[in-house]
Design a protein around this motif. Structure first.
Motif, PDB file in Angstrom:
ATOM      1  N   GLN A   8     -32.543 -54.479 -48.976  1.00 15.31           N
ATOM      2  CA  GLN A   8     -32.863 -53.910 -47.673  1.00 15.31           C
ATOM      3  C   GLN A   8     -33.385 -55.027 -46.788  1.00 15.31           C
ATOM      4  O   GLN A   8     -34.095 -55.919 -47.262  1.00 15.31           O
ATOM      5  CB  GLN A   8     -33.933 -52.812 -47.775  1.00 15.31           C
ATOM      6  CG  GLN A   8     -33.477 -51.520 -48.398  1.00 15.31           C
ATOM      7  CD  GLN A   8     -34.512 -50.420 -48.205  1.00 15.31           C
ATOM      8  OE1 GLN A   8     -35.042 -50.229 -47.109  1.00 15.31           O
ATOM      9  NE2 GLN A   8     -34.801 -49.690 -49.274  1.00 15.31           N
ATOM     10  N   ARG A  35     -37.960 -37.350 -40.816  1.00 15.31           N
ATOM     11  CA  ARG A  35     -39.253 -37.778 -41.362  1.00 15.31           C
ATOM     12  C   ARG A  35     -40.174 -38.267 -40.258  1.00 15.31           C
ATOM     13  O   ARG A  35     -41.335 -37.849 -40.161  1.00 15.31           O
ATOM     14  CB  ARG A  35     -39.054 -38.888 -42.392  1.00 15.31           C
ATOM     15  CG  ARG A  35     -40.370 -39.450 -42.922  1.00 15.31           C
ATOM     16  CD  ARG A  35     -40.186 -40.729 -43.698  1.00 15.31           C
ATOM     17  NE  ARG A  35     -39.402 -40.551 -44.903  1.00 15.31           N
ATOM     18  CZ  ARG A  35     -39.163 -41.533 -45.779  1.00 15.31           C
ATOM     19  NH1 ARG A  35     -39.648 -42.749 -45.559  1.00 15.31           N
ATOM     20  NH2 ARG A  35     -38.437 -41.302 -46.852  1.00 15.31           N
ATOM     21  N   ASP A  61     -30.924 -45.873 -40.570  1.00 17.08           N
ATOM     22  CA  ASP A  61     -30.662 -44.695 -41.411  1.00 17.08           C
ATOM     23  C   ASP A  61     -31.173 -43.450 -40.692  1.00 17.08           C
ATOM     24  O   ASP A  61     -32.097 -42.781 -41.151  1.00 17.08           O
ATOM     25  CB  ASP A  61     -31.365 -44.859 -42.765  1.00 17.08           C
ATOM     26  CG  ASP A  61     -30.930 -43.824 -43.787  1.00 17.08           C
ATOM     27  OD1 ASP A  61     -30.111 -42.946 -43.434  1.00 17.08           O
ATOM     28  OD2 ASP A  61     -31.417 -43.878 -44.935  1.00 17.08           O
ATOM     29  N   ARG A  94     -36.217 -49.174 -38.750  1.00 20.01           N
ATOM     30  CA  ARG A  94     -35.725 -48.526 -39.959  1.00 20.01           C
ATOM     31  C   ARG A  94     -34.936 -47.262 -39.629  1.00 20.01           C
ATOM     32  O   ARG A  94     -33.908 -46.982 -40.245  1.00 20.01           O
ATOM     33  CB  ARG A  94     -36.892 -48.195 -40.889  1.00 20.01           C
ATOM     34  CG  ARG A  94     -37.619 -49.410 -41.439  1.00 20.01           C
ATOM     35  CD  ARG A  94     -38.636 -49.006 -42.482  1.00 20.01           C
ATOM     36  NE  ARG A  94     -37.997 -48.411 -43.644  1.00 20.01           N
ATOM     37  CZ  ARG A  94     -38.652 -47.780 -44.610  1.00 20.01           C
ATOM     38  NH1 ARG A  94     -39.961 -47.638 -44.538  1.00 20.01           N
ATOM     39  NH2 ARG A  94     -37.994 -47.274 -45.640  1.00 20.01           N
ATOM     40  N   ASP A 117     -46.352 -40.859 -43.120  1.00 17.84           N
ATOM     41  CA  ASP A 117     -45.497 -39.988 -43.926  1.00 17.84           C
ATOM     42  C   ASP A 117     -46.286 -39.377 -45.074  1.00 17.84           C
ATOM     43  O   ASP A 117     -46.107 -38.203 -45.414  1.00 17.84           O
ATOM     44  CB  ASP A 117     -44.305 -40.789 -44.456  1.00 17.84           C
ATOM     45  CG  ASP A 117     -43.393 -39.956 -45.343  1.00 17.84           C
ATOM     46  OD1 ASP A 117     -42.953 -38.878 -44.905  1.00 17.84           O
ATOM     47  OD2 ASP A 117     -43.122 -40.388 -46.482  1.00 17.84           O
ATOM     48  N   ALA A 173     -30.004 -40.384 -40.172  1.00 20.24           N
ATOM     49  CA  ALA A 173     -29.885 -39.059 -40.784  1.00 20.24           C
ATOM     50  C   ALA A 173     -31.049 -38.766 -41.721  1.00 20.24           C
ATOM     51  O   ALA A 173     -31.544 -37.636 -41.791  1.00 20.24           O
ATOM     52  CB  ALA A 173     -28.560 -38.953 -41.537  1.00 20.24           C
ATOM     53  N   ARG A 174     -31.506 -39.778 -42.437  1.00 19.09           N
ATOM     54  CA  ARG A 174     -32.597 -39.578 -43.392  1.00 19.09           C
ATOM     55  C   ARG A 174     -33.970 -39.730 -42.749  1.00 19.09           C
ATOM     56  O   ARG A 174     -34.895 -38.964 -43.049  1.00 19.09           O
ATOM     57  CB  ARG A 174     -32.467 -40.581 -44.547  1.00 19.09           C
ATOM     58  CG  ARG A 174     -33.535 -40.426 -45.625  1.00 19.09           C
ATOM     59  CD  ARG A 174     -33.261 -41.351 -46.795  1.00 19.09           C
ATOM     60  NE  ARG A 174     -33.444 -42.745 -46.456  1.00 19.09           N
ATOM     61  CZ  ARG A 174     -34.598 -43.413 -46.593  1.00 19.09           C
ATOM     62  NH1 ARG A 174     -35.675 -42.789 -47.048  1.00 19.09           N
ATOM     63  NH2 ARG A 174     -34.670 -44.693 -46.276  1.00 19.09           N
ATOM     64  N   LEU A 175     -34.096 -40.709 -41.852  1.00 19.87           N
ATOM     65  CA  LEU A 175     -35.424 -41.058 -41.361  1.00 19.87           C
ATOM     66  C   LEU A 175     -35.828 -40.358 -40.067  1.00 19.87           C
ATOM     67  O   LEU A 175     -37.020 -40.210 -39.799  1.00 19.87           O
ATOM     68  CB  LEU A 175     -35.526 -42.572 -41.177  1.00 19.87           C
ATOM     69  CG  LEU A 175     -35.431 -43.389 -42.474  1.00 19.87           C
ATOM     70  CD1 LEU A 175     -35.539 -44.878 -42.181  1.00 19.87           C
ATOM     71  CD2 LEU A 175     -36.513 -42.966 -43.459  1.00 19.87           C
TER      72      LEU A 175
END
Length: 313
Positions: A260, A288, A281, A277, A101, A283-285
């Motif tokens: 977490q 990415r 999540d 991970r 990332d 929608a966020r990851l």
């Protein structure tokens, strides 16, 4: 040849004509001891110098103008030994833990590259970085930043210095503090600072927090903001306080606080923590990790280019 008195990470641009310069600090290559006569970075550590390089392709097509990220230590053991020696001598550090990332962000952000360039220590956080280094003919061990929290707490206890925690919420920091002091009873957490939502590491709030850090007794700060905020803050704070340590740990404080859940050991051993991970999540990851996967072919091409260059020396 004059050596630097501490290991330096570096992020330098390889220009189309083959010359190299720092994208943010082009004059650094003229500093005595920054490069040896063969144009290689010099690292002076508690162990014999070791470094590897990760080629970061530019955002456009091709490999011309790619960046090089120097990994200053081979393993977690080497890193921690060096950090403890520095703290014992009253010298500071700024540690960045490179993952895929970060590579994606480094391609597009000059500010992030500038922050990386200011770090004294850079290690491989993420299996793809380890694989790319090995593909390029360099032996690097995995050193996740999130797994450095408790070992650094133990180190602080041994050397008699205090810790500072930065990031998250007051509640999560209180839980992380309890976890640290339970794990290492002789460790002392001097300060816990929770920045506001939308915190800007280059903003006026950051200046206030850096001043608070400077007034604190904490000699080592664990920064849990995520990239690039934690690295930018670390670079600014380290420039102001070169006798303090700053370590970017990502979700490390949330993991030990229980806020977490870390992927099970078997998932991590299969190098699938990213999938674990993302499932929690998406929608966020998912976007990415999609960008990370998309850049892998170009990174592999760059690693093979690097290997051929190393073999040709």
């Amino acid at each position: 040849m004059t050596h630097l008195d501490y290991p330096r990470g570096y992020a330098r641009a390889r220009l189309p004509n083959g010359n190299r310069q720092s994208p943010a600090h082009a004059s650094r290559s003229a500093v005595p001891g920054w490069l040896d006569p063969e144009d290689r970075p010099v690292f002076v550590t508690a162990h014999p110098p070791y470094f590897a390089r990760i080629y970061v392709p530019p955002a456009g097509k091709g490999l011309a103008g790619h960046y090089e990220i120097g990994l200053t230590h081979q393993s977690r053991r080497d890193l921690l030994t060096d950090l403890e020696a520095r703290i014992g001598r009253g010298r500071g550090f700024a540690v960045a833990t490179l993952n895929l990332d970060h590579v994606v962000k480094l391609r597009h952000s000059a500010r992030f590259r500038e922050a990386y360039d200011a770090h004294s220590h850079i290690v491989a956080d993420g299996n793809p970085i380890v694989w790319l280094a090995r593909m390029a003919g360099q032996d690097v061990k995995l050193t996740p930043g999130s797994e450095l929290v408790l070992p650094v707490a133990e180190m602080a206890a041994r050397t008699g210095v205090s810790l500072g925690l930065f990031g998250g919420t007051p509640e999560s920091l209180a839980q992380a503090r309890t976890a640290i002091e339970t794990h290492a009873p002789d460790a002392r957490v001097a300060n816990c600072l929770a920045p506001p939502v939308g915190f800007d590491p280059d903003g006026t709030d950051a200046e206030v927090f850096i001043s608070t850090m400077q007034e604190s007794d904490a000699a080592i700060w664990l920064l849990a903001l995520g990239a690039p905020k934690q690295e930018i803050l670390a670079s600014r704070a380290f420039a102001r306080m070169p006798d303090r340590g700053f370590l970017s740990v990502g979700a490390g404080l949330d993991f030990i606080a229980g806020c977490q859940r870390r992927a099970p050991g078997v998932v991590r051993s299969l190098a699938l923590e990213w999938a674990w991970r993302m499932a929690g999540d998406p929608a966020r990851l998912a976007p990415r990790y999609g960008k990370c996967i998309a850049i892998l072919p170009k990174l592999a091409e760059a690693a093979l280019l690097q290997r051929s260059e190393l073999q040709g020396r």
